[in-house]
Design an enzyme around this catalytic site. Structure first.
Site, PDB file in Angstrom:
ATOM      1  CB  SER A   1      21.601  26.215  96.133  1.00  0.00           C
ATOM      2  OG  SER A   1      20.028  26.826  96.443  1.00  0.00           O
TER       3      SER A   1
ATOM      4  CE1 TYR B   1      21.872  24.255 101.482  1.00  0.00           C
ATOM      5  CE2 TYR B   1      20.634  26.026 100.497  1.00  0.00           C
ATOM      6  CZ  TYR B   1      21.369  24.735 100.618  1.00  0.00           C
ATOM      7  OH  TYR B   1      20.904  24.161  99.395  1.00  0.00           O
TER       8      TYR B   1
HETATM    9  P1  NDP Z   1      18.234  15.279 100.160  1.00  0.00           P
HETATM   10  O1  NDP Z   1      18.124  15.480 101.576  1.00  0.00           O
HETATM   11  O2  NDP Z   1      17.001  14.377  99.484  1.00  0.00           O
HETATM   12  O3  NDP Z   1      19.323  14.452  99.740  1.00  0.00           O
HETATM   13  C1  NDP Z   1      20.622  14.924 100.184  1.00  0.00           C
HETATM   14  C2  NDP Z   1      21.719  13.768  99.993  1.00  0.00           C
HETATM   15  O4  NDP Z   1      23.040  14.038 100.658  1.00  0.00           O
HETATM   16  C3  NDP Z   1      21.045  12.440 100.751  1.00  0.00           C
HETATM   17  O5  NDP Z   1      21.317  11.201  99.793  1.00  0.00           O
HETATM   18  C4  NDP Z   1      22.190  12.468 101.874  1.00  0.00           C
HETATM   19  O6  NDP Z   1      22.488  10.859 102.372  1.00  0.00           O
HETATM   20  C5  NDP Z   1      23.395  12.895 101.354  1.00  0.00           C
HETATM   21  N1  NDP Z   1      24.338  13.471 102.564  1.00  0.00           N
HETATM   22  C6  NDP Z   1      24.011  14.253 103.629  1.00  0.00           C
HETATM   23  N2  NDP Z   1      25.195  14.267 104.333  1.00  0.00           N
HETATM   24  C7  NDP Z   1      26.257  13.441 104.012  1.00  0.00           C
HETATM   25  C8  NDP Z   1      27.210  13.300 104.387  1.00  0.00           C
HETATM   26  N3  NDP Z   1      27.952  13.512 105.558  1.00  0.00           N
HETATM   27  N4  NDP Z   1      28.109  12.167 103.659  1.00  0.00           N
HETATM   28  C9  NDP Z   1      27.339  11.817 102.457  1.00  0.00           C
HETATM   29  N5  NDP Z   1      26.317  12.046 101.982  1.00  0.00           N
HETATM   30  C10 NDP Z   1      25.665  13.030 102.794  1.00  0.00           C
HETATM   31  O7  NDP Z   1      18.217  16.565  99.581  1.00  0.00           O
HETATM   32  P2  NDP Z   1      18.370  17.019  98.023  1.00  0.00           P
HETATM   33  O8  NDP Z   1      18.264  15.916  97.007  1.00  0.00           O
HETATM   34  O9  NDP Z   1      17.390  18.192  98.053  1.00  0.00           O
HETATM   35  O10 NDP Z   1      19.682  17.582  98.095  1.00  0.00           O
HETATM   36  C11 NDP Z   1      20.813  17.559  97.053  1.00  0.00           C
HETATM   37  C12 NDP Z   1      21.629  18.590  96.682  1.00  0.00           C
HETATM   38  O11 NDP Z   1      20.688  19.735  96.159  1.00  0.00           O
HETATM   39  C13 NDP Z   1      22.187  19.322  97.999  1.00  0.00           C
HETATM   40  O12 NDP Z   1      23.640  19.771  97.707  1.00  0.00           O
HETATM   41  C14 NDP Z   1      21.396  20.829  97.976  1.00  0.00           C
HETATM   42  O13 NDP Z   1      22.123  21.428  98.957  1.00  0.00           O
HETATM   43  C15 NDP Z   1      21.041  20.939  96.523  1.00  0.00           C
HETATM   44  N6  NDP Z   1      19.665  21.725  96.481  1.00  0.00           N
HETATM   45  C16 NDP Z   1      18.778  21.314  96.874  1.00  0.00           C
HETATM   46  C17 NDP Z   1      17.275  22.077  96.828  1.00  0.00           C
HETATM   47  C18 NDP Z   1      16.075  21.606  97.173  1.00  0.00           C
HETATM   48  O14 NDP Z   1      15.145  22.667  97.256  1.00  0.00           O
HETATM   49  N7  NDP Z   1      15.943  20.314  97.481  1.00  0.00           N
HETATM   50  C19 NDP Z   1      17.638  23.408  96.157  1.00  0.00           C
HETATM   51  C20 NDP Z   1      18.674  23.917  95.958  1.00  0.00           C
HETATM   52  C21 NDP Z   1      20.052  23.015  95.991  1.00  0.00           C
HETATM   53  P3  NDP Z   1      22.452  10.245 103.681  1.00  0.00           P
HETATM   54  O15 NDP Z   1      21.661  10.856 104.701  1.00  0.00           O
HETATM   55  O16 NDP Z   1      22.198   8.712 103.301  1.00  0.00           O
HETATM   56  O17 NDP Z   1      24.099  10.252 103.940  1.00  0.00           O
END
Ligand code: NDP
Length: 248
Positions: free
Chosen positions: A142, A155
């Site tokens: 990020s 975070y």
């Molecule tokens: P979402 O919340 O849409 O997606 C997060 C994903 O992570 C979901 O598919 C969720 O699936 C999965 N997840 C969370 N916890 C677990 C777990 N314990 N085991 C397996 N899967 C897990 O967010 P984003 O798409 O935005 O996030 C994706 C990445 O991008 C992250 O690493 C985030 O930190 C990073 N990011 C996002 C930004 C933003 O502004 N959105 C900015 C910078 C970085 P489920 O709950 O079904 O397990």
């Protein structure tokens, strides 16, 4: 034909947001996609969509904070499609809060998903990649892995760790043929903010200017695909993508 056709690609956090969008793009390119998260119903839907796009896919329920889940998921992927070509460590959570709120359970969970989840993935695929002298590990960090902001201390700490891990891995693997890429998005419209329980942080997001245009998941998927489609002698080390109007 795409360079990703028939490649075996694991996408963690594929049930929504950036992971989902990336899996769809992989499907369009004929990849064998291993869709990983906890919400299996969403992954099943995604796997069906990928089939209609020309790729192959399996949905694997897996909590990345469980090492045995991650090892089992990688074993299933290998049995189904063969050796892993690319691991995209994308699963992450962002329950931002100010430190004085002492949300210790949220801190621990953030470290578990955002750091340990990445490490378990790396540990499960690395020996085989080194042995085959090919492979690609892509870690989604990020902008918060480059800049600290109030309400984001934990975070940011986890995402700084992801940057450090990626860079260390890259250096150590440089002679092995295995590539390592860090993707650092700015603000993307996804479900990520839903986990925020600290009202002061929620207020910060509500106060964004009306004309602020955040990124879409597809914008980050495009960056990830660019790194993957680069020829084997090109290691895209890091891509940082902000919305045009995001200052910090
Ligand atoms: P979402 O919340 O849409 O997606 C997060 C994903 O992570 C979901 O598919 C969720 O699936 C999965 N997840 C969370 N916890 C677990 C777990 N314990 N085991 C397996 N899967 C897990 O967010 P984003 O798409 O935005 O996030 C994706 C990445 O991008 C992250 O690493 C985030 O930190 C990073 N990011 C996002 C930004 C933003 O502004 N959105 C900015 C910078 C970085 P489920 O709950 O079904 O397990």
């Amino acid at each position: 034909m795409s360079a990703l056709s028939n490649k075996v690609v694991i996408v963690t956090g594929a049930s929504s947001g950036i992971g989902y969008a990336t899996a769809v793009e992989l499907g369009k390119r004929g990849a064998n996609v291993v869709c990983v998260a906890r919400r299996i119903d969403r992954l099943d839907q995604l796997a069906k969509e990928i089939l209609t796009l020309g790729g192959k896919a399996i949905a694997v329920e897996c909590d990345v904070t469980s090492r045995s889940d991650v090892d089992g998921m990688v074993a299933t992927a290998r049995e189904t499609f063969g050796p892993i070509d690319v691991l995209i460590n994308n699963a992450g959570i962002m329950p931002l809060s100010f430190m004085d709120a002492c949300k210790v359970d949220e801190w621990t969970q953030t470290v578990d998903v955002n750091i340990n989840g990445v490490l378990y993935g790396v540990g499960a695929v690395l020996p085989e990649m080194i042995e085959r002298r090919t492979g690609h590990i892509i870690n989604v960090s990020s902008v918060a892995g480059r800049k600290v902001f109030p309400g984001g201390a934990v975070y940011c700490a986890t995402k700084f760790a992801v940057h450090a891990l990626s860079e260390g891995l890259r250096q150590e693997l440089a002679s092995s043929g295995v590539r390592v890429t860090t993707i650092a998005p700015g603000l993307v419209t996804t479900e990520l903010q839903n986990a925020i329980t600290d009202e002061r942080v929620k207020e910060r997001f509500r106060s964004l200017p009306e004309d602020f245009v955040p990124l879409e998941s597809a914008d980050i998927a495009a960056a990830i695909i660019y790194a993957m489609e680069s020829p084997p002698h090109v290691n895209v080390n890091e891509i940082l993508v902000r919305p045009t109007r995001q200052e910090n």
